[in-house]
Write an enzyme that holds these catalytic residues in place. Structure first.
Site, PDB file in Angstrom:
ATOM      1  CG  ASP A   1      -1.691   1.245   1.409  1.00  0.00           C
ATOM      2  OD1 ASP A   1      -1.863   1.974   0.421  1.00  0.00           O
ATOM      3  OD2 ASP A   1      -2.127   1.501   2.543  1.00  0.00           O
TER       4      ASP A   1
ATOM      5  CG  ASP B   1      -1.485   5.993  -7.611  1.00  0.00           C
ATOM      6  OD1 ASP B   1      -0.729   5.035  -7.364  1.00  0.00           O
ATOM      7  OD2 ASP B   1      -2.565   6.160  -7.041  1.00  0.00           O
TER       8      ASP B   1
END
Length: 442
Positions: free
Chosen positions: A110, A317
Protein backbone atom coordinates in the site's frame (compact mmCIF):
# COMPACT_ATOMS: atom_id res chain seq x y z
CA UNK A 1 8.95 -22.57 4.25
CA UNK A 2 5.67 -20.68 4.23
CA UNK A 3 4.95 -18.19 1.47
CA UNK A 4 4.70 -14.39 1.84
CA UNK A 5 3.46 -12.98 -1.45
CA UNK A 6 3.36 -9.23 -1.38
CA UNK A 7 0.16 -7.92 -2.92
CA UNK A 8 1.48 -4.94 -4.71
CA UNK A 9 -0.53 -1.88 -5.68
CA UNK A 10 2.53 0.17 -6.17
CA UNK A 11 2.08 3.85 -6.64
CA UNK A 12 4.69 6.52 -6.54
CA UNK A 13 3.85 8.03 -3.17
CA UNK A 14 7.07 8.85 -1.37
CA UNK A 15 8.70 11.70 0.47
CA UNK A 16 12.08 12.82 -0.76
CA UNK A 17 14.13 9.98 0.65
CA UNK A 18 17.16 12.18 1.12
CA UNK A 19 15.44 13.45 4.26
CA UNK A 20 15.70 10.05 5.93
CA UNK A 21 18.57 7.97 7.25
CA UNK A 22 18.07 4.35 6.19
CA UNK A 23 17.61 1.87 9.02
CA UNK A 24 18.70 -1.21 7.13
CA UNK A 25 21.87 -2.30 5.45
CA UNK A 26 22.08 -5.05 2.86
CA UNK A 27 24.07 -8.10 3.90
CA UNK A 28 25.77 -8.12 0.49
CA UNK A 29 27.42 -5.18 -1.26
CA UNK A 30 24.61 -4.99 -3.76
CA UNK A 31 22.57 -1.94 -4.68
CA UNK A 32 20.43 -3.40 -7.44
CA UNK A 33 17.74 -6.03 -7.57
CA UNK A 34 14.55 -6.78 -9.48
CA UNK A 35 11.19 -8.04 -8.24
CA UNK A 36 8.56 -9.80 -10.34
CA UNK A 37 5.10 -8.25 -10.04
CA UNK A 38 2.00 -10.30 -10.83
CA UNK A 39 -1.19 -8.40 -11.45
CA UNK A 40 -3.97 -9.29 -9.01
CA UNK A 41 -6.24 -10.51 -11.85
CA UNK A 42 -3.54 -12.10 -13.98
CA UNK A 43 -3.74 -15.82 -14.85
CA UNK A 44 -0.54 -16.14 -12.78
CA UNK A 45 -2.23 -14.76 -9.67
CA UNK A 46 -3.66 -16.89 -6.83
CA UNK A 47 -6.61 -14.47 -6.97
CA UNK A 48 -7.30 -15.18 -10.65
CA UNK A 49 -10.95 -15.62 -11.58
CA UNK A 50 -11.30 -17.07 -15.07
CA UNK A 51 -14.94 -16.00 -15.26
CA UNK A 52 -14.03 -12.28 -15.16
CA UNK A 53 -14.01 -10.38 -18.44
CA UNK A 54 -11.60 -7.53 -19.14
CA UNK A 55 -14.48 -5.16 -18.42
CA UNK A 56 -15.03 -6.86 -15.05
CA UNK A 57 -11.33 -6.45 -14.25
CA UNK A 58 -11.37 -2.75 -15.17
CA UNK A 59 -14.50 -2.18 -13.11
CA UNK A 60 -13.09 -3.88 -10.03
CA UNK A 61 -9.80 -2.04 -10.36
CA UNK A 62 -11.54 1.30 -10.87
CA UNK A 63 -13.47 0.83 -7.64
CA UNK A 64 -10.17 0.31 -5.87
CA UNK A 65 -8.85 3.50 -7.46
CA UNK A 66 -11.79 5.62 -6.32
CA UNK A 67 -11.55 4.24 -2.80
CA UNK A 68 -7.84 5.09 -2.57
CA UNK A 69 -8.54 8.81 -2.77
CA UNK A 70 -12.16 9.36 -1.76
CA UNK A 71 -11.04 10.63 1.64
CA UNK A 72 -11.83 13.75 3.59
CA UNK A 73 -9.38 16.61 3.14
CA UNK A 74 -10.68 18.57 6.09
CA UNK A 75 -9.03 16.50 8.81
CA UNK A 76 -6.04 18.02 10.59
CA UNK A 77 -4.96 14.63 11.93
CA UNK A 78 -2.54 12.22 10.29
CA UNK A 79 -4.27 11.23 7.02
CA UNK A 80 -5.76 7.77 7.05
CA UNK A 81 -4.71 5.33 4.38
CA UNK A 82 -6.57 3.78 1.50
CA UNK A 83 -9.94 2.08 1.71
CA UNK A 84 -10.18 -1.56 0.72
CA UNK A 85 -13.67 -1.72 -0.85
CA UNK A 86 -15.77 -4.88 -1.03
CA UNK A 87 -12.89 -7.19 -0.21
CA UNK A 88 -10.76 -5.77 -2.99
CA UNK A 89 -7.00 -5.84 -2.75
CA UNK A 90 -4.09 -4.18 -4.48
CA UNK A 91 -3.07 -4.51 -8.10
CA UNK A 92 0.24 -6.42 -8.02
CA UNK A 93 1.76 -9.43 -6.28
CA UNK A 94 5.33 -10.29 -5.45
CA UNK A 95 7.26 -12.29 -2.88
CA UNK A 96 8.67 -10.95 0.36
CA UNK A 97 10.38 -12.88 3.14
CA UNK A 98 10.52 -11.95 6.84
CA UNK A 99 12.62 -13.40 9.65
CA UNK A 100 15.40 -15.94 10.15
CA UNK A 101 14.74 -18.48 8.76
CA UNK A 102 12.76 -16.48 6.18
CA UNK A 103 8.97 -16.87 6.06
CA UNK A 104 6.83 -15.92 3.07
CA UNK A 105 3.23 -14.66 3.13
CA UNK A 106 0.66 -12.77 1.05
CA UNK A 107 0.31 -9.11 2.02
CA UNK A 108 -1.23 -5.98 0.55
CA UNK A 109 1.38 -3.47 -0.58
CA UNK A 110 0.00 0.00 0.00
CA UNK A 111 1.68 3.18 -1.16
CA UNK A 112 -1.02 5.12 0.70
CA UNK A 113 0.52 4.08 4.02
CA UNK A 114 3.96 3.53 5.50
CA UNK A 115 3.89 0.72 8.03
CA UNK A 116 4.96 -2.80 7.10
CA UNK A 117 2.99 -5.32 9.18
CA UNK A 118 1.89 -8.94 9.27
CA UNK A 119 -0.40 -10.89 11.56
CA UNK A 120 1.56 -12.42 14.40
CA UNK A 121 1.10 -15.16 16.92
CA UNK A 122 -0.47 -15.00 19.40
CA UNK A 123 -3.66 -13.08 18.68
CA UNK A 124 -5.09 -11.17 21.64
CA UNK A 125 -8.17 -13.40 21.52
CA UNK A 126 -10.02 -15.67 19.10
CA UNK A 127 -11.78 -12.80 17.35
CA UNK A 128 -8.91 -10.32 17.14
CA UNK A 129 -7.24 -11.72 14.00
CA UNK A 130 -8.76 -12.20 10.57
CA UNK A 131 -8.75 -15.57 8.85
CA UNK A 132 -5.81 -16.49 6.68
CA UNK A 133 -4.79 -19.69 4.88
CA UNK A 134 -1.22 -19.74 6.17
CA UNK A 135 -0.04 -19.91 9.79
CA UNK A 136 0.47 -16.67 11.70
CA UNK A 137 4.00 -15.32 11.76
CA UNK A 138 5.55 -16.51 15.03
CA UNK A 139 8.30 -14.14 16.22
CA UNK A 140 9.62 -16.84 18.55
CA UNK A 141 10.70 -18.81 15.49
CA UNK A 142 12.88 -16.00 14.13
CA UNK A 143 16.37 -15.68 15.63
CA UNK A 144 16.65 -12.07 14.37
CA UNK A 145 13.34 -10.72 15.70
CA UNK A 146 13.80 -7.83 18.16
CA UNK A 147 11.03 -5.72 19.75
CA UNK A 148 11.48 -1.93 19.50
CA UNK A 149 11.66 -0.04 22.80
CA UNK A 150 9.44 2.92 23.64
CA UNK A 151 12.45 5.22 23.81
CA UNK A 152 13.77 4.19 20.41
CA UNK A 153 13.80 6.81 17.65
CA UNK A 154 12.01 4.28 15.47
CA UNK A 155 9.04 4.32 17.84
CA UNK A 156 8.79 8.11 17.68
CA UNK A 157 8.75 7.98 13.88
CA UNK A 158 5.15 6.89 14.19
CA UNK A 159 2.71 9.78 14.51
CA UNK A 160 1.85 10.66 18.11
CA UNK A 161 -1.63 9.12 17.87
CA UNK A 162 -0.18 5.90 16.45
CA UNK A 163 2.03 4.65 19.28
CA UNK A 164 2.09 4.10 23.02
CA UNK A 165 4.36 2.41 25.53
CA UNK A 166 3.34 -1.12 26.45
CA UNK A 167 4.58 -3.69 28.90
CA UNK A 168 8.32 -4.31 29.19
CA UNK A 169 8.95 -0.91 27.57
CA UNK A 170 7.90 -2.24 24.13
CA UNK A 171 6.63 0.22 21.52
CA UNK A 172 3.01 -0.59 20.70
CA UNK A 173 1.36 0.79 17.57
CA UNK A 174 -2.22 1.34 16.42
CA UNK A 175 -2.53 1.95 12.68
CA UNK A 176 -5.96 2.76 11.28
CA UNK A 177 -7.05 2.87 7.64
CA UNK A 178 -9.77 4.99 6.07
CA UNK A 179 -12.21 2.10 5.80
CA UNK A 180 -11.82 1.43 9.55
CA UNK A 181 -9.46 -1.48 9.00
CA UNK A 182 -6.72 -1.41 11.62
CA UNK A 183 -3.73 -3.25 13.02
CA UNK A 184 -2.54 -3.15 16.62
CA UNK A 185 0.60 -4.80 17.94
CA UNK A 186 4.24 -4.27 18.76
CA UNK A 187 6.84 -2.53 16.61
CA UNK A 188 9.84 -4.76 15.93
CA UNK A 189 12.84 -5.26 13.68
CA UNK A 190 13.76 -8.31 11.63
CA UNK A 191 15.35 -9.32 8.37
CA UNK A 192 13.45 -8.72 5.13
CA UNK A 193 14.37 -10.13 1.73
CA UNK A 194 12.69 -10.50 -1.61
CA UNK A 195 14.19 -13.58 -3.22
CA UNK A 196 15.52 -16.54 -1.28
CA UNK A 197 18.13 -17.29 -3.98
CA UNK A 198 19.42 -13.76 -4.62
CA UNK A 199 20.99 -13.22 -1.23
CA UNK A 200 19.68 -9.65 -1.02
CA UNK A 201 18.68 -9.35 2.64
CA UNK A 202 17.97 -6.22 4.66
CA UNK A 203 18.48 -6.87 8.38
CA UNK A 204 16.96 -4.74 11.12
CA UNK A 205 13.97 -3.70 9.00
CA UNK A 206 11.20 -2.11 11.06
CA UNK A 207 7.73 -3.65 10.88
CA UNK A 208 4.61 -4.18 12.94
CA UNK A 209 3.84 -7.52 14.53
CA UNK A 210 0.04 -7.36 14.65
CA UNK A 211 -1.82 -9.17 17.44
CA UNK A 212 -5.18 -7.45 16.95
CA UNK A 213 -6.16 -6.82 13.33
CA UNK A 214 -9.34 -6.14 11.39
CA UNK A 215 -9.34 -5.71 7.60
CA UNK A 216 -11.81 -5.62 4.74
CA UNK A 217 -9.43 -6.79 1.99
CA UNK A 218 -9.16 -10.48 2.85
CA UNK A 219 -12.26 -12.23 1.52
CA UNK A 220 -9.98 -14.81 -0.11
CA UNK A 221 -8.00 -15.49 3.11
CA UNK A 222 -4.81 -15.11 1.05
CA UNK A 223 -3.51 -11.84 2.47
CA UNK A 224 -1.71 -11.75 5.83
CA UNK A 225 -0.84 -8.08 6.27
CA UNK A 226 0.25 -4.89 4.54
CA UNK A 227 3.57 -3.62 3.23
CA UNK A 228 3.61 0.18 3.37
CA UNK A 229 5.36 1.75 0.41
CA UNK A 230 4.42 5.36 1.11
CA UNK A 231 6.65 8.30 1.87
CA UNK A 232 7.13 8.12 5.62
CA UNK A 233 10.36 7.01 7.28
CA UNK A 234 8.98 3.57 8.21
CA UNK A 235 7.94 2.62 4.69
CA UNK A 236 9.87 -0.10 2.92
CA UNK A 237 11.39 2.14 0.24
CA UNK A 238 12.35 4.81 2.78
CA UNK A 239 14.07 2.23 4.94
CA UNK A 240 16.12 0.97 1.99
CA UNK A 241 17.39 4.53 1.50
CA UNK A 242 20.95 4.73 0.17
CA UNK A 243 21.02 0.99 -0.51
CA UNK A 244 18.97 1.55 -3.66
CA UNK A 245 20.49 4.91 -4.53
CA UNK A 246 17.05 6.47 -4.04
CA UNK A 247 15.99 5.07 -7.42
CA UNK A 248 13.36 2.62 -8.53
CA UNK A 249 11.49 1.89 -11.74
CA UNK A 250 8.81 -0.40 -13.07
CA UNK A 251 7.60 -1.76 -16.40
CA UNK A 252 3.95 -2.85 -16.33
CA UNK A 253 2.64 -5.54 -18.67
CA UNK A 254 -0.93 -5.38 -20.04
CA UNK A 255 -3.79 -6.70 -17.94
CA UNK A 256 -4.36 -10.42 -18.54
CA UNK A 257 -0.77 -11.04 -19.59
CA UNK A 258 0.88 -14.35 -18.74
CA UNK A 259 4.12 -12.47 -18.05
CA UNK A 260 5.15 -10.62 -14.93
CA UNK A 261 5.76 -6.90 -14.57
CA UNK A 262 9.12 -5.79 -13.17
CA UNK A 263 9.93 -3.54 -10.22
CA UNK A 264 13.60 -2.57 -10.11
CA UNK A 265 15.69 -0.90 -7.42
CA UNK A 266 19.08 0.80 -7.53
CA UNK A 267 21.24 0.88 -10.65
CA UNK A 268 18.96 -1.64 -12.37
CA UNK A 269 16.21 0.98 -12.20
CA UNK A 270 18.01 3.50 -14.43
CA UNK A 271 16.56 3.83 -17.93
CA UNK A 272 18.55 5.34 -20.78
CA UNK A 273 18.78 5.47 -24.55
CA UNK A 274 16.61 6.86 -27.32
CA UNK A 275 13.07 7.82 -26.45
CA UNK A 276 13.67 8.63 -22.77
CA UNK A 277 11.97 11.83 -21.63
CA UNK A 278 12.07 13.31 -18.12
CA UNK A 279 9.89 15.68 -16.16
CA UNK A 280 10.41 17.32 -12.75
CA UNK A 281 8.61 15.91 -9.74
CA UNK A 282 7.51 18.00 -6.80
CA UNK A 283 6.22 17.23 -3.34
CA UNK A 284 3.54 19.35 -1.73
CA UNK A 285 3.98 19.98 1.99
CA UNK A 286 0.25 19.46 2.60
CA UNK A 287 0.26 16.01 0.95
CA UNK A 288 3.88 14.86 1.10
CA UNK A 289 3.08 11.23 0.28
CA UNK A 290 2.30 11.90 -3.37
CA UNK A 291 4.51 12.36 -6.42
CA UNK A 292 3.25 15.39 -8.29
CA UNK A 293 4.00 16.17 -11.93
CA UNK A 294 3.05 19.22 -13.95
CA UNK A 295 0.64 18.46 -16.81
CA UNK A 296 0.71 21.36 -19.26
CA UNK A 297 -1.79 19.93 -21.70
CA UNK A 298 -3.06 16.91 -23.66
CA UNK A 299 -3.08 16.51 -27.43
CA UNK A 300 -6.03 14.54 -28.83
CA UNK A 301 -5.51 13.93 -32.53
CA UNK A 302 -4.62 17.32 -34.00
CA UNK A 303 -5.94 19.41 -31.12
CA UNK A 304 -4.24 20.34 -27.86
CA UNK A 305 -6.15 21.10 -24.68
CA UNK A 306 -4.21 23.33 -22.29
CA UNK A 307 -4.42 22.69 -18.57
CA UNK A 308 -5.98 25.47 -16.53
CA UNK A 309 -4.84 24.05 -13.20
CA UNK A 310 -1.90 25.22 -11.11
CA UNK A 311 1.56 23.69 -11.40
CA UNK A 312 2.24 20.24 -9.92
CA UNK A 313 -1.32 19.43 -10.87
CA UNK A 314 -1.34 15.66 -11.38
CA UNK A 315 -0.24 12.69 -9.26
CA UNK A 316 1.49 9.78 -10.97
CA UNK A 317 0.21 6.59 -9.40
CA UNK A 318 0.75 3.02 -10.54
CA UNK A 319 -1.71 1.80 -7.92
CA UNK A 320 -4.61 3.62 -9.59
CA UNK A 321 -6.07 2.00 -12.70
CA UNK A 322 -7.73 4.79 -14.70
CA UNK A 323 -6.44 8.31 -15.33
CA UNK A 324 -8.50 11.02 -13.61
CA UNK A 325 -8.66 14.57 -14.97
CA UNK A 326 -10.31 17.88 -14.21
CA UNK A 327 -13.96 17.67 -15.43
CA UNK A 328 -13.54 20.52 -17.93
CA UNK A 329 -10.52 18.86 -19.54
CA UNK A 330 -12.30 15.50 -19.53
CA UNK A 331 -15.34 17.00 -21.27
CA UNK A 332 -13.14 18.67 -23.89
CA UNK A 333 -11.47 15.32 -24.57
CA UNK A 334 -14.83 13.60 -24.96
CA UNK A 335 -15.89 16.24 -27.50
CA UNK A 336 -12.71 15.78 -29.55
CA UNK A 337 -12.94 11.98 -29.49
CA UNK A 338 -16.56 12.11 -30.61
CA UNK A 339 -15.86 14.61 -33.38
CA UNK A 340 -12.83 12.83 -34.79
CA UNK A 341 -13.89 9.16 -34.68
CA UNK A 342 -16.75 7.08 -36.03
CA UNK A 343 -18.36 6.55 -32.62
CA UNK A 344 -21.67 7.80 -31.30
CA UNK A 345 -21.75 8.69 -27.61
CA UNK A 346 -24.10 6.61 -25.46
CA UNK A 347 -26.15 8.36 -22.82
CA UNK A 348 -25.46 6.01 -19.92
CA UNK A 349 -22.07 4.31 -20.34
CA UNK A 350 -21.62 1.13 -18.30
CA UNK A 351 -19.85 1.63 -15.01
CA UNK A 352 -17.11 2.52 -14.28
CA UNK A 353 -16.59 4.29 -17.63
CA UNK A 354 -17.18 8.01 -18.02
CA UNK A 355 -17.49 7.92 -21.81
CA UNK A 356 -18.36 5.18 -24.28
CA UNK A 357 -19.29 5.43 -27.94
CA UNK A 358 -21.04 2.82 -30.05
CA UNK A 359 -19.59 1.80 -33.39
CA UNK A 360 -20.43 -0.43 -36.34
CA UNK A 361 -18.21 -3.15 -37.75
CA UNK A 362 -14.87 -4.33 -36.44
CA UNK A 363 -12.93 -2.42 -33.82
CA UNK A 364 -9.74 -3.38 -35.67
CA UNK A 365 -10.55 -0.90 -38.42
CA UNK A 366 -11.82 1.83 -36.07
CA UNK A 367 -9.92 5.09 -36.38
CA UNK A 368 -9.56 6.94 -33.10
CA UNK A 369 -7.47 9.99 -32.20
CA UNK A 370 -4.15 9.44 -30.48
CA UNK A 371 -3.17 11.01 -27.16
CA UNK A 372 -0.02 12.82 -26.06
CA UNK A 373 0.34 13.91 -22.43
CA UNK A 374 2.48 17.04 -22.26
CA UNK A 375 4.31 17.08 -18.94
CA UNK A 376 6.87 19.83 -18.35
CA UNK A 377 9.85 18.81 -20.46
CA UNK A 378 8.35 15.46 -21.44
CA UNK A 379 5.85 14.63 -24.18
CA UNK A 380 4.52 11.11 -23.54
CA UNK A 381 2.77 9.64 -26.59
CA UNK A 382 0.31 6.93 -25.58
CA UNK A 383 -0.98 3.99 -27.60
CA UNK A 384 -4.64 3.22 -28.21
CA UNK A 385 -4.35 0.42 -25.63
CA UNK A 386 -3.36 3.01 -23.00
CA UNK A 387 -6.46 5.13 -23.59
CA UNK A 388 -9.25 2.93 -25.04
CA UNK A 389 -10.94 -0.40 -24.45
CA UNK A 390 -13.74 -2.22 -26.28
CA UNK A 391 -16.72 -3.32 -24.18
CA UNK A 392 -19.41 -5.80 -25.31
CA UNK A 393 -17.97 -5.82 -28.84
CA UNK A 394 -19.68 -2.60 -29.90
CA UNK A 395 -18.69 0.06 -27.37
CA UNK A 396 -15.43 1.98 -27.41
CA UNK A 397 -14.75 3.35 -23.92
CA UNK A 398 -12.16 5.83 -22.69
CA UNK A 399 -9.86 4.77 -19.87
CA UNK A 400 -10.25 8.28 -18.44
CA UNK A 401 -12.60 9.59 -15.78
CA UNK A 402 -13.44 13.02 -14.35
CA UNK A 403 -11.99 13.49 -10.88
CA UNK A 404 -15.27 14.55 -9.26
CA UNK A 405 -15.17 11.58 -6.88
CA UNK A 406 -11.54 12.15 -5.88
CA UNK A 407 -11.74 15.51 -4.13
CA UNK A 408 -10.40 17.19 -7.27
CA UNK A 409 -7.19 15.12 -7.44
CA UNK A 410 -5.89 14.43 -10.95
CA UNK A 411 -4.13 11.09 -11.37
CA UNK A 412 -2.02 9.49 -14.09
CA UNK A 413 -2.99 5.85 -13.63
CA UNK A 414 -1.39 2.52 -14.44
CA UNK A 415 -3.29 1.73 -17.66
CA UNK A 416 -1.69 4.84 -19.17
CA UNK A 417 1.71 3.54 -18.05
CA UNK A 418 1.44 0.00 -19.44
CA UNK A 419 4.38 -0.80 -21.75
CA UNK A 420 6.44 2.12 -20.48
CA UNK A 421 9.57 2.03 -18.39
CA UNK A 422 8.96 4.56 -15.63
CA UNK A 423 11.89 5.62 -13.43
CA UNK A 424 11.71 7.63 -10.20
CA UNK A 425 14.95 9.42 -9.31
CA UNK A 426 14.27 10.70 -5.81
CA UNK A 427 17.53 12.59 -5.47
CA UNK A 428 17.39 14.09 -8.95
CA UNK A 429 13.72 14.97 -8.40
CA UNK A 430 12.55 13.69 -11.76
CA UNK A 431 10.40 11.00 -13.32
CA UNK A 432 11.45 9.50 -16.67
CA UNK A 433 9.45 7.61 -19.30
CA UNK A 434 10.50 5.38 -22.18
CA UNK A 435 8.21 3.24 -24.36
CA UNK A 436 8.95 -0.47 -24.00
CA UNK A 437 7.64 -3.96 -24.59
CA UNK A 438 7.33 -4.84 -20.92
CA UNK A 439 6.30 -8.42 -21.70
CA UNK A 440 9.79 -9.06 -23.06
CA UNK A 441 11.74 -6.85 -20.65
CA UNK A 442 14.35 -8.34 -18.31
Amino acid sequence: MHTLLLLFSFSAHLYSLSNFIPFVEATKTQTSFTIDLIHHDSPLSPFYDSSMTSSDIFKKAALRSIARYALSESSNQFPESIVFPNGAVGDYLTKIYIGTPPVERIAVADTGSDLIWVQCSPCDDNSSCFSQDSPLFDPNNSSTYTPISCTSENCTLLYQNQHTCGTSNVCEYLYTYADQSYTNGELASDSISFDSTSGVTFPNSIFGCGHNNTVTFNSTKKATGVVGLGGGPLSLVSQLGDQIGHKFSYCLVPFGSNSTSKLKFGDDAIISGNGVVSTPLTINSSTPTYYNLNLEGITVGNNTIQSTQNSSNIIIDSGTTFTYLDPSMFNDIVTLVTESSAVEAVQDPPKPYGFCGSFQGSSVNLNVPYFVFHFTGADVALTTENMYTVVDNNLLCLLLLPNTELNGLSLFGNLAQVNFQVEYDLQGNKVSFAPANCTNSN
